[in-house]
Design an enzyme around this catalytic site. Structure first.
Site, PDB file in Angstrom:
ATOM      1  N   GLU A 190     -20.147  65.753 -26.495  1.00 40.74           N
ATOM      2  CA  GLU A 190     -20.120  64.285 -26.555  1.00 40.74           C
ATOM      3  C   GLU A 190     -18.733  63.783 -26.960  1.00 40.74           C
ATOM      4  O   GLU A 190     -18.248  62.783 -26.432  1.00 40.74           O
ATOM      5  CB  GLU A 190     -21.173  63.744 -27.535  1.00 40.74           C
ATOM      6  CG  GLU A 190     -22.604  64.077 -27.185  1.00 40.74           C
ATOM      7  CD  GLU A 190     -23.128  63.354 -25.950  1.00 40.74           C
ATOM      8  OE1 GLU A 190     -22.392  62.541 -25.359  1.00 40.74           O
ATOM      9  OE2 GLU A 190     -24.279  63.640 -25.557  1.00 40.74           O
ATOM     10  N   ASP A 221     -26.597  69.254 -15.623  1.00 38.03           N
ATOM     11  CA  ASP A 221     -26.052  68.209 -14.750  1.00 38.03           C
ATOM     12  C   ASP A 221     -24.538  68.205 -14.536  1.00 38.03           C
ATOM     13  O   ASP A 221     -24.025  68.475 -13.454  1.00 38.03           O
ATOM     14  CB  ASP A 221     -26.528  66.825 -15.224  1.00 38.03           C
ATOM     15  CG  ASP A 221     -26.399  66.578 -16.734  1.00 38.03           C
ATOM     16  OD1 ASP A 221     -25.835  67.449 -17.414  1.00 38.03           O
ATOM     17  OD2 ASP A 221     -26.841  65.520 -17.219  1.00 38.03           O
ATOM     18  N   GLU A 269     -37.487  58.484 -19.284  1.00 42.30           N
ATOM     19  CA  GLU A 269     -36.715  59.705 -19.530  1.00 42.30           C
ATOM     20  C   GLU A 269     -37.251  60.888 -18.744  1.00 42.30           C
ATOM     21  O   GLU A 269     -36.496  61.765 -18.349  1.00 42.30           O
ATOM     22  CB  GLU A 269     -36.689  60.041 -21.025  1.00 42.30           C
ATOM     23  CG  GLU A 269     -35.649  59.284 -21.813  1.00 42.30           C
ATOM     24  CD  GLU A 269     -34.213  59.650 -21.454  1.00 42.30           C
ATOM     25  OE1 GLU A 269     -33.734  59.216 -20.368  1.00 42.30           O
ATOM     26  OE2 GLU A 269     -33.544  60.327 -22.245  1.00 42.30           O
ATOM     27  N   GLU A 272     -27.059  56.482 -15.006  1.00 43.47           N
ATOM     28  CA  GLU A 272     -26.950  57.399 -13.862  1.00 43.47           C
ATOM     29  C   GLU A 272     -27.434  56.785 -12.546  1.00 43.47           C
ATOM     30  O   GLU A 272     -26.847  57.018 -11.488  1.00 43.47           O
ATOM     31  CB  GLU A 272     -27.725  58.703 -14.126  1.00 43.47           C
ATOM     32  CG  GLU A 272     -27.032  59.687 -15.047  1.00 43.47           C
ATOM     33  CD  GLU A 272     -27.122  59.325 -16.513  1.00 43.47           C
ATOM     34  OE1 GLU A 272     -27.794  58.317 -16.846  1.00 43.47           O
ATOM     35  OE2 GLU A 272     -26.523  60.031 -17.339  1.00 43.47           O
ATOM     36  N   THR A 309     -17.572  62.243 -16.152  1.00 38.92           N
ATOM     37  CA  THR A 309     -19.023  62.082 -16.257  1.00 38.92           C
ATOM     38  C   THR A 309     -19.390  60.871 -17.111  1.00 38.92           C
ATOM     39  O   THR A 309     -20.487  60.336 -17.010  1.00 38.92           O
ATOM     40  CB  THR A 309     -19.686  63.368 -16.809  1.00 38.92           C
ATOM     41  OG1 THR A 309     -21.094  63.264 -16.636  1.00 38.92           O
ATOM     42  CG2 THR A 309     -19.376  63.570 -18.282  1.00 38.92           C
TER      43      THR A 309
HETATM   44  C1  DMJ Z   1     -23.490  59.986 -20.514  1.00 42.71           C
HETATM   45  O1  DMJ Z   1     -22.984  60.150 -21.783  1.00 42.71           O
HETATM   46  C2  DMJ Z   1     -22.853  60.908 -19.557  1.00 42.71           C
HETATM   47  O2  DMJ Z   1     -23.043  60.428 -18.281  1.00 42.71           O
HETATM   48  C3  DMJ Z   1     -23.367  62.319 -19.655  1.00 42.71           C
HETATM   49  O3  DMJ Z   1     -22.882  63.169 -18.667  1.00 42.71           O
HETATM   50  C4  DMJ Z   1     -24.860  62.412 -19.667  1.00 42.71           C
HETATM   51  N1  DMJ Z   1     -25.460  61.166 -19.677  1.00 42.71           N
HETATM   52  C5  DMJ Z   1     -24.994  60.141 -20.550  1.00 42.71           C
HETATM   53  C6  DMJ Z   1     -25.660  58.841 -20.209  1.00 42.71           C
HETATM   54  O4  DMJ Z   1     -26.957  58.981 -19.820  1.00 42.71           O
END
Ligand code: DMJ
Length: 929
Positions: A147, A294, A388, A406, A492
């Protein structure tokens, strides 16, 4: 952008099917932007309407960001219900979710480049100054490496990328001297100790001040990490190396990726969800494209785009081929076992996989992207947001929704690729739903339960980093953005990194990488780079033609766990496999099939394993079916107007809100507050919803006392200070073990934190009106008959500053509402559900004791919130369910020996018989590693 600007097209040594038409890393990496060729299908959206929607996104961003800055900053996040900052250590721990919070003003950093995309350059300049002035990266706090990398390092780098772009333009940021980059570098060095493992995979957590393994660090003993956690570093780390010339970051991220690649399951080419960072063993061997994996896939493809290294594309294509072979079951994406990839590992999907259609667009594989996106959109249309997790027959599996971006991301990419205005309409729906259901006076609140519309006191930083960017860009024209978005790639977390980095400081790119691709053949690249010139040229209805067959997939059909293995044999007339939900231990044919499972062919064995898996799920589902779903308390009076929805526990007695009209009324505290004796203030609670404190006597006794005083409903507020449905499992209030049919009013339970939102509202506004229901009601319906400006209903930004309704109007309509609330049907006819619950007193609480803390919730209560929907809500799957019912009735009729519902072997005993088989299967999996 052009290739000279950085990034790579198909013109590499990698086998390919067609040239990249446009290397727009922002969206259609392989695609022609079809916006200009669109001629038919969904009605085109005028420039005016798109601008209006863009402005609405800007207003929404201001509402979220403005409230964060005003009420939460410098805290990491805004708590939009209580309108204050979330400071780690000062709030009850939420477990792993809190590992994103490092006391480094997370939301501000995550929002930096969004400000520039949204053309808020002045605000960006201010925000950067604040980051430089206030943010400390040396806190004694344990944070998630993943994160911190995607949100903070990515946020700083995205901010730096756009700061230098602005500086070069000559107007803004003229004072800027790479300060954000210096902070990023400082943070990069702080994360490096996490990589001190023999595998090179990083520890999942690090102490910002003390690193890893030191006694003060309070971390470094973990053995496992998720694949995405270890595999989502290369973009930020490589950008840091290339911006600064310090090669170590890119080297470390590459090493971790190399290790993951080495460890892929060699026969399926899939990776598991969790890996041991010391041994490299897969800890969880299920594999999908959502949670836990993912962005590992995302970063392989984007690393190729950003760094131009063919090995990343080769790896991505190999995995992609495996995904399309095993996991993709269009329109579904279902997890499988890495060693038995034909075997589904789950019967549900998680919301994180909604990014995948966007990645497929980048890859150039449009058809499955359109299919999956359409399926997801239909789930959203049913529940307003993507829960979710949801099952293969589209029921809610886990009802929370933390405002994830997303789906908006995939919508944006699909619009860029197809130019189909349908996707603009999708974006418009997302905007409307956010304003209608998630917007609260102090920001936007995550949904605690999409079925009830209740909120959580949470607004994650990714909501600002990603959601507003994608939504704004969806409606924007090139000239609405002050730079060329196609010169950048999205990380991401939707942070922007310039593609010119591919040609900067390249010296490290091949160092220390392992490579062995001899096993790859051309068939690995079957999915690579389809050319949209071929896909779209004379058929602007292409996307629509793919969506059309799926348009009722959620509403009208309920696929019963789609398994493809034997599709062919079904078609040729063979019987479909026996499914757990159809199984009857008294049916000889079923017993015969069961005997065969695991004995003969591998298909029989797979049937057997799936059958066991389903039985386990069915068994836990049946246990949960005894439980009542959560309820909602919605504050409908000024200034809330239905925008605050609190999750409430139901009662196993009194009016059942799921079967009757909701109850609406003003609230009043009872005296005595615990409601344990005859009320001394009946005039105050008469015709109102009484507030009572938990404790001292049974819930049913409280209900009788307020009912006798003339209350039309009751809300019990937990006496356990600080308790919250964020952290404690919600429960249903039990009766007193006696007949409770005399209780006719609805009763709901609120934890102390939610209760204090109502108590605070009373202190501030005196008259507070609430709605007790099974699901939050549409605000338009709530406000019917009231003189409320339309912006409250529609959240139309331009009207936000107009005069609010006068209190006179309010009290006038309050009268109307009170009288209408008296029309509520108070006669509870009783329900089979309730009687079955009442007939099982052993599972229920005998009393509401005054010493709540000494009684654990699990002893005292049953938990209706426990993540899973147990029954088909909203009449879902009715058609199919009816057919199934008919089918079982027919079976029963034709077999007089079968007595449906009797003599059925208990599931527990069946499961006990199979435990051995499950263990053997697990052992088999382990051996294969
Ligand atoms: C975000 O922090 C990023 O997209 C991460 O890759 C996974 N998903 C969260 C939001 O849902």
């Amino acid at each position: 952008m052009s290739e000279a600007g950085g990034g790579r097209g198909c013109g590499s040594s990698v086998p390919q099917r067609a040239p990249w038409s446009l290397v727009a890393a922002t969206a259609a990496f392989c695609l022609v932007s079809a916006t200009s060729v669109w001629t038919a299908g969904a009605a085109p959206m005028s420039r005016e309407e798109r601008q209006k929607l863009g402005n609405q996104v800007l207003e929404m961003f201001d509402h979220a960001y403005g409230n964060y800055m005003e009420h939460a900053y410098p805290a990491d996040e805004l708590m939009p219900l209580t309108c204050r900052g979330r400071v780690r250590g000062q709030e009850p721990s939420r477990g792993d979710v809190d590992d994103a919070l490092g006391k480094f003003s997370l939301t501000l950093i995550d929002s930096l480049d969004t400000l520039v995309v949204l053309n808020k350059t002045k605000e960006f300049e201010d925000a950067v100054r604040k980051v430089l002035r206030d943010v400390n990266l040396d806190n004694d706090v344990v944070v998630s490496v993943f994160e911190t990398n995607i949100r903070v390092l990515g946020g700083l780098l995205g901010g730096h990328s756009l700061a230098i772009m602005l500086k070069e333009k000559g107007e803004y940021m003229q004072w800027y001297n790479d300060e954000l980059l210096q902070m990023a570098k400082q943070l990069g060095y702080k994360l490096l100790p996490a990589f001190n493992t023999t595998s090179g995979l990083p520890y999942p957590r690090i102490n910002l001040k003390f690193g890893i393994r030191k006694p003060e660090a309070r971390t470094g003993t973990e053995t496992d990490t998720c694949t995405a956690c270890a595999g989502t570093l290369i973009l930020e780390f490589a950008a840091l190396s290339r911006f600064t010339g310090a090669t170590i970051f890119e080297e470390y991220a590459r090493k971790a990726l190399d290790f993951l690649w080495e460890k892929r399951q060699r026969s399926s080419n899939l990776v598991g969800v969790t890996i041991n960072i010391h041994t490299g063993d897969w800890v969880r061997k299920d594999s999908g494209v959502g949670a836990g994996i993912d962005s590992y896939y995302e970063y392989l493809l984007k690393a190729y785009v950003l760094l131009g290294d063919d090995s990343f594309l080769e790896r991505f294509n190999t995995h992609y081929d495996a995904i399309m072979r095993y996991i993709s079951q269009p329109p579904l994406l279902l997890d499988v076992h890495i060693h038995k990839p034909m075997l589904n590992a789950r019967t549900w999907m998680d919301a994180l996989l909604a990014f995948f259609p966007g990645l497929q667009v980048l890859k150039g594989d449009i058809r499955p992207a359109i299919e999956t996106h359409e399926m997801l959109y239909q789930v959203i249309k049913k529940h307003n947001f993507l829960p979710e997790a949801f099952t293969t027959d589209f029921r809610v599996h886990w009802a929370q929704h933390p405002l994830r971006p997303e789906f908006a991301e995939s919508t944006y990419f699909l619009y860029k690729a197809t130019g189909d205005p349908y996707y603009l309409e999708v974006g418009k729906t997302l905007i409307e739903n956010l304003n209608k259901y998630a917007r609260v006076p102090c920001g936007f609140a995550a949904m605690k339960d999409v079925r009830t519309g209740s909120h959580e006191d949470r607004m994650d930083s990714f909501f600002l980093a990603e959601m507003f960017k994608y939504l704004y860009l969806l409606f924007a024209d090139k000239e609405d953005i002050i730079f060329d978005i196609e010169d950048y790639i999205f990380t991401t977390e939707a942070h922007l990194l310039p593609l010119w980095l591919s040609t900067t400081n390249q010296s490290i790119s091949k160092k220390n990488t392992t490579s062995e691709y001899t096993e790859l053949d051309d068939s690995n690249f079957d999915w690579t780079c389809p050319n949209t010139q071929i896909l779209f040229p004379n058929d602007p209805l292409y996307a629509q033609s793919i969506r059309e067959p799926l348009k009722n997939v959620v509403d009208k059909s309920c696929p019963r766990g789609i398994i493809r293995v034997r599709e062919e044999s079904f078609r040729s007339g063979a019987k479909p496999p026996l499914r757990a939900r159809d199984f009857m231990a008294t049916n000889p044919e079923h017993l015969e099939i069961l005997k065969k499972m695991g004995a003969a062919s591998s298909i029989d064995a797979e049937d057997g394993l799936r059958f066991m898996q389903e039985m386990i799920e069915l068994s836990s589902q049946q246990q949960k079916e005894q439980q009542l779903p959560p309820r909602a308390v919605q504050i409908v009076s000024h200034p809330f107007f239905g925008r605050v929805v609190l999750t409430a526990g139901p009662a196993q007695f009194g009016l059942d809100l799921s079967k009757h009209k909701e109850t609406r009324g003003f609230v009043a505290s009872s005296k005595p507050y615990n409601g344990c004796s005859e009320l001394t203030n009946p005039e105050a609670v008469m015709g109102k919803i009484a507030l009572i404190q938990r404790g001292q006597c049974m819930f049913a006794e409280k209900a009788r006392n307020i009912q006798n005083a003339g209350a039309i409903g009751g809300i019990v507020i937990d006496d356990n200070e600080g308790s919250s449905s964020d952290t404690a499992p919600l429960f249903q209030m039990a009766g007193d073990g006696k007949d409770t049919d005399d209780i006719k009013i609805p009763m709901l339970f609120l934890f102390s934190k939610e209760g204090s939102i109502i108590l605070d509202a009373i202190r501030e506004y005196e008259e507070v009106e609430v709605l007790l229901s099974d699901k939050a009601k549409d605000r338009a319906a709530i406000l019917k008959g009231k003189m409320i400006p339309s912006y409250i209903i529609n959240s139309n930004p331009e009207m936000e500053n107009e005069e609010q309704p006068s209190s006179e109007n309010d009290s006038q309509s309050a009268e109307q509402i009170t009288s209408s609330s008296q029309e509520v049907d108070l006669v509870d006819q009783g329900s089979p559900e309730e009687s079955s619950l009442n007939s099982q007193p052993e599972s229920l609480s005998p009393a509401d004791t005054d010493n709540a803390a000494s009684v654990s919730p699990s002893e005292q209560i049953s938990n209706p919130m426990e993540n899973h929907e147990t029954t088909s809500l909203d009449g879902e799957c009715t058609d199919l369910d009816n057919q199934l019912q008919e089918q079982s009735e027919t079976e029963e009729d034709s077999n007089p020996n079968v007595s449906w519902g009797k003599k059925v072997q208990p599931i527990d005993s069946i499961l006990a018989d199979w435990n051995e088989d499950i263990e053997a299967f697990e052992m088999m999996e382990k051996d294969e590693l």
